[in-house]
Design an enzyme around this catalytic site. Structure first.
Site, PDB file in Angstrom:
ATOM      1  N   TYR A  52       0.832  -1.109   0.108  1.00  0.00           N
ATOM      2  CA  TYR A  52      -0.076   0.229  -0.077  1.00  0.00           C
ATOM      3  C   TYR A  52       0.763   1.210   0.056  1.00  0.00           C
ATOM      4  O   TYR A  52       1.918   1.288   0.838  1.00  0.00           O
ATOM      5  CB  TYR A  52      -0.900  -0.052   1.200  1.00  0.00           C
ATOM      6  CG  TYR A  52      -2.333   0.013   0.697  1.00  0.00           C
ATOM      7  CD1 TYR A  52      -2.879   1.095   0.059  1.00  0.00           C
ATOM      8  CD2 TYR A  52      -3.200  -1.163   1.028  1.00  0.00           C
ATOM      9  CE1 TYR A  52      -4.317   0.844  -0.353  1.00  0.00           C
ATOM     10  CE2 TYR A  52      -4.534  -1.173   0.685  1.00  0.00           C
ATOM     11  CZ  TYR A  52      -5.181  -0.161   0.104  1.00  0.00           C
ATOM     12  OH  TYR A  52      -6.378  -0.036  -0.450  1.00  0.00           O
ATOM     13  N   GLU A  54      -0.373   4.905  -0.591  1.00  0.00           N
ATOM     14  CA  GLU A  54      -1.168   6.164  -0.721  1.00  0.00           C
ATOM     15  C   GLU A  54      -0.366   7.320  -0.715  1.00  0.00           C
ATOM     16  O   GLU A  54       0.699   7.489   0.171  1.00  0.00           O
ATOM     17  CB  GLU A  54      -2.314   6.123   0.118  1.00  0.00           C
ATOM     18  CG  GLU A  54      -3.487   5.222  -0.281  1.00  0.00           C
ATOM     19  CD  GLU A  54      -4.440   5.211   0.774  1.00  0.00           C
ATOM     20  OE1 GLU A  54      -4.352   5.585   1.735  1.00  0.00           O
ATOM     21  OE2 GLU A  54      -5.646   4.640   0.448  1.00  0.00           O
ATOM     22  N   ASP A 197      -6.278  12.953 -25.678  1.00  0.00           N
ATOM     23  CA  ASP A 197      -6.364  11.631 -25.068  1.00  0.00           C
ATOM     24  C   ASP A 197      -5.688  10.764 -26.348  1.00  0.00           C
ATOM     25  O   ASP A 197      -6.179  10.357 -27.362  1.00  0.00           O
ATOM     26  CB  ASP A 197      -7.684  11.299 -24.988  1.00  0.00           C
ATOM     27  CG  ASP A 197      -7.981   9.857 -24.428  1.00  0.00           C
ATOM     28  OD1 ASP A 197      -7.049   9.000 -24.422  1.00  0.00           O
ATOM     29  OD2 ASP A 197      -9.077   9.476 -24.201  1.00  0.00           O
ATOM     30  N   THR A 223      -4.011   5.488 -22.016  1.00  0.00           N
ATOM     31  CA  THR A 223      -3.804   4.160 -21.554  1.00  0.00           C
ATOM     32  C   THR A 223      -2.204   3.860 -21.789  1.00  0.00           C
ATOM     33  O   THR A 223      -1.644   4.535 -22.368  1.00  0.00           O
ATOM     34  CB  THR A 223      -4.670   3.289 -22.178  1.00  0.00           C
ATOM     35  OG1 THR A 223      -4.308   3.122 -23.587  1.00  0.00           O
ATOM     36  CG2 THR A 223      -6.084   3.674 -22.139  1.00  0.00           C
ATOM     37  N   LYS A 226      -2.374  -0.047 -24.925  1.00  0.00           N
ATOM     38  CA  LYS A 226      -2.658  -0.370 -26.296  1.00  0.00           C
ATOM     39  C   LYS A 226      -1.327  -0.358 -27.182  1.00  0.00           C
ATOM     40  O   LYS A 226      -0.399  -1.401 -26.941  1.00  0.00           O
ATOM     41  CB  LYS A 226      -3.565   0.657 -26.658  1.00  0.00           C
ATOM     42  CG  LYS A 226      -4.939   0.568 -25.788  1.00  0.00           C
ATOM     43  CD  LYS A 226      -6.090   1.719 -26.135  1.00  0.00           C
ATOM     44  CE  LYS A 226      -7.175   1.345 -25.230  1.00  0.00           C
ATOM     45  NZ  LYS A 226      -8.171   2.350 -25.383  1.00  0.00           N
ATOM     46  N   ARG A 232      -2.191  -2.942 -18.377  1.00  0.00           N
ATOM     47  CA  ARG A 232      -3.254  -2.062 -18.153  1.00  0.00           C
ATOM     48  C   ARG A 232      -3.054  -1.165 -17.278  1.00  0.00           C
ATOM     49  O   ARG A 232      -2.825  -1.230 -16.115  1.00  0.00           O
ATOM     50  CB  ARG A 232      -4.513  -3.061 -18.041  1.00  0.00           C
ATOM     51  CG  ARG A 232      -4.711  -4.253 -18.616  1.00  0.00           C
ATOM     52  CD  ARG A 232      -6.181  -4.858 -18.371  1.00  0.00           C
ATOM     53  NE  ARG A 232      -7.008  -3.979 -19.356  1.00  0.00           N
ATOM     54  CZ  ARG A 232      -7.334  -4.158 -20.589  1.00  0.00           C
ATOM     55  NH1 ARG A 232      -6.621  -5.122 -21.372  1.00  0.00           N
ATOM     56  NH2 ARG A 232      -7.893  -3.444 -21.172  1.00  0.00           N
TER      57      ARG A 232
HETATM   58  C1  LIG Z   1      -9.357   2.556 -24.416  1.00  0.00           C
HETATM   59  C2  LIG Z   1      -9.714   3.885 -24.237  1.00  0.00           C
HETATM   60  C3  LIG Z   1      -9.939   4.633 -23.355  1.00  0.00           C
HETATM   61  C4  LIG Z   1     -10.281   4.053 -22.059  1.00  0.00           C
HETATM   62  O1  LIG Z   1      -9.212   3.053 -21.433  1.00  0.00           O
HETATM   63  P1  LIG Z   1      -9.632   1.960 -20.500  1.00  0.00           P
HETATM   64  O2  LIG Z   1      -8.422   1.515 -20.009  1.00  0.00           O
HETATM   65  O3  LIG Z   1     -10.555   0.810 -21.152  1.00  0.00           O
HETATM   66  O4  LIG Z   1     -10.344   2.628 -19.274  1.00  0.00           O
HETATM   67  C5  LIG Z   1      -9.989   6.231 -23.003  1.00  0.00           C
HETATM   68  N1  LIG Z   1      -9.950   7.032 -24.051  1.00  0.00           N
HETATM   69  C6  LIG Z   1      -9.524   6.475 -25.303  1.00  0.00           C
HETATM   70  C7  LIG Z   1      -9.353   7.399 -26.384  1.00  0.00           C
HETATM   71  C8  LIG Z   1      -9.542   5.174 -25.421  1.00  0.00           C
HETATM   72  O5  LIG Z   1      -9.034   4.713 -26.754  1.00  0.00           O
END
Ligand SMILES: *Cc1c(COP(=O)(O)O)cnc(C)c1O
Length: 415
Positions: A52, A54, A197, A223, A226, A232
């Site tokens: 932990y 925080e 994003d 994220t 990807k 993740r």
């Molecule tokens: C995949 C994605 C997210 C969300 O990610 P999670 O890890 O599934 O919560 C947010 N914004 C965009 C543009 C994405 O492609």
């Protein structure tokens, strides 16, 4: 693999082994997925999950942080270098929580946000009415124009009309690169903050294969699982002036303790992304996507957004073949090719049975596949879609898929 788990809980072990076989024997084309390295898996499955912590490095609410602090600091330093960022927070648990943290840091309830429409390539977390965020903030959405590109005249007109506090650039189905300076100019004109994003494209940006918004925008969320090919998770990068607000929004604003095992695995993945091999990988992801795109187009699919891809993904209308996205996804599942049905811009059909499919090349490129394999995969997809009621042909294709995947072993380290 799974020596202790197999002895103690054979059922769960069997399910995981089944999933390993599925990953090995299928062609994975979901553009938001990837295969992490064994070192990333080792860090993720390590004893770091026990701790932990925080707070942030040097300012924690629990003792015993001498190793956690070093890991989190190293993840941050690597991300700063890769993306040319002034400040980085690696604690968001995933992409959606990262976006929520950005909104919480920069906005008051009721504030207006201008983001990209979901059916035009945007993401649920950019204000789709089904999200809780849409109840808290006032989202308005811009779209792509006739030519398939983001319509900046319309975007500017909407910004002037709605006076958003925040303009969001980012997508999960758009196949083109973005000119972030254009967003920034419009934001400056109306006094809005800027958020990108880059969840889908972070790996391609880190490798220098796509434009990088980090030096231009106020805040960039992503994220880490990807194209970046990490565990993740989520990450927020921002200008120094927003650092305090972002950190406070993540913890204690929205989250409790960070997932230290995930942050350790992220540090490993960021280390990998700094290597020349990763640059080669990102280049090949783009080359593969282009080949796949050209072949599918030649075979009769209607590719969206100007009929080309500049990144790792393709959104295509399958209705010219007389089928729907749902049928396409189901048929391709039967032949062991995995992708997802997807709405196309202003789709006349419903999200659960849309007109299109979305596919991409990050996972198959990680396996080592190149241009010839992309041509073979495109041919198999087209053959399956055009013969979707012919069981014999589908069985033949499924066999060809297994033969192809066997040539590109996945996780040979695990027997
Ligand atoms: C995949 C994605 C997210 C969300 O990610 P999670 O890890 O599934 O919560 C947010 N914004 C965009 C543009 C994405 O492609």
């Amino acid at each position: 693999m799974l020596e202790y788990l197999t002895k103690q809980d054979p059922e769960i072990a069997q399910f995981i082994k089944g999933e390993l076989q599925r990953q090995r024997n299928n062609i994975e084309l979901i553009p938001s997925e990837n295969f992490v390295s064994v070192p990333v898996l080792e860090a993720l499955g390590s004893i770091m999950t026990n701790k932990y912590s925080e707070g942030y490095s040097g300012k924690r609410y629990y003792g015993g942080q001498e190793w956690v602090d070093q890991i989190e600091t190293m993840a941050i330093e690597r991300a700063k270098e890769l993306f040319n960022a002034e400040h980085v927070n690696v604690q968001p648990l995933s992409g959606a929580p990262a976006n929520l943290a950005v909104y919480a840091a920069l906005l008051e309830p009721g504030d207006t946000v201008l983001g990209m429409d979901l059916s035009h390539g945007g993401h649920l977390t950019h204000g789709h009415p089904v999200t809780f965020m849409a109840k808290i903030f006032n989202f308005v959405r811009y779209k792509t124009g006739e030519d398939g590109l983001i319509d900046f005249d319309n975007l500017r007109a909407m910004a002037l009309e709605h006076k958003p506090k925040l303009i969001v650039a980012g997508f999960s189905a758009y196949s083109r690169d973005l000119d972030y300076t254009k967003f920034k100019e419009i934001a400056d004109e109306v006094g809005a903050l800027t958020m990108a994003d880059i969840a889908h494209i972070a790996g391609l940006i880190a490798a220098g294969e796509l434009n990088n918004p980090v030096p231009i925008f106020d805040v960039v969320s992503t994220t880490t699982h990807k194209t970046l090919r990490g565990p993740r998770g989520g990450m927020i990068m921002c200008k120094k002036e927003h650092a305090k607000a972002i950190d406070k929004a993540v913890f204690p604003g929205l989250q409790g303790g960070p997932h230290d095992h995930q942050i350790a695995a992220l540090a490993v993945a960021l280390g990998e992304a700094m290597k020349p091999e990763f640059k080669e990988y990102a280049k090949q992801v783009k080359v593969n996507a282009k080949v796949l795109c050209d072949e599918l187009k030649a075979g009769g699919l209607k590719v969206m957004f100007g009929e080309i891809t500049e990144n790792h993904l393709i959104l295509a209308d399958v209705t010219p073949l007389g089928i729907t996205g749902k049928i396409a996804q189901t048929v391709l599942d039967e032949v062991r090719i995995t992708l997802n049905m997807n709405t196309i811009p202003d789709d006349p059909r419903k999200p659960m049975d849309p007109s299109g499919i979305r596919l991409g090349t990050p996972p198959v490129t990680t396996r080592g596949m190149k241009e010839p394999e992309m041509k073979q995969i495109a041919a198999m997809i087209l053959k399956a879609l055009k013969n979707h009621e012919n069981e014999a042909i589908k069985q033949e294709i499924a066999k060809e898929v297994v033969e192809l995947t066997n040539k590109f072993p996945l996780y040979p380290e695990f027997e």
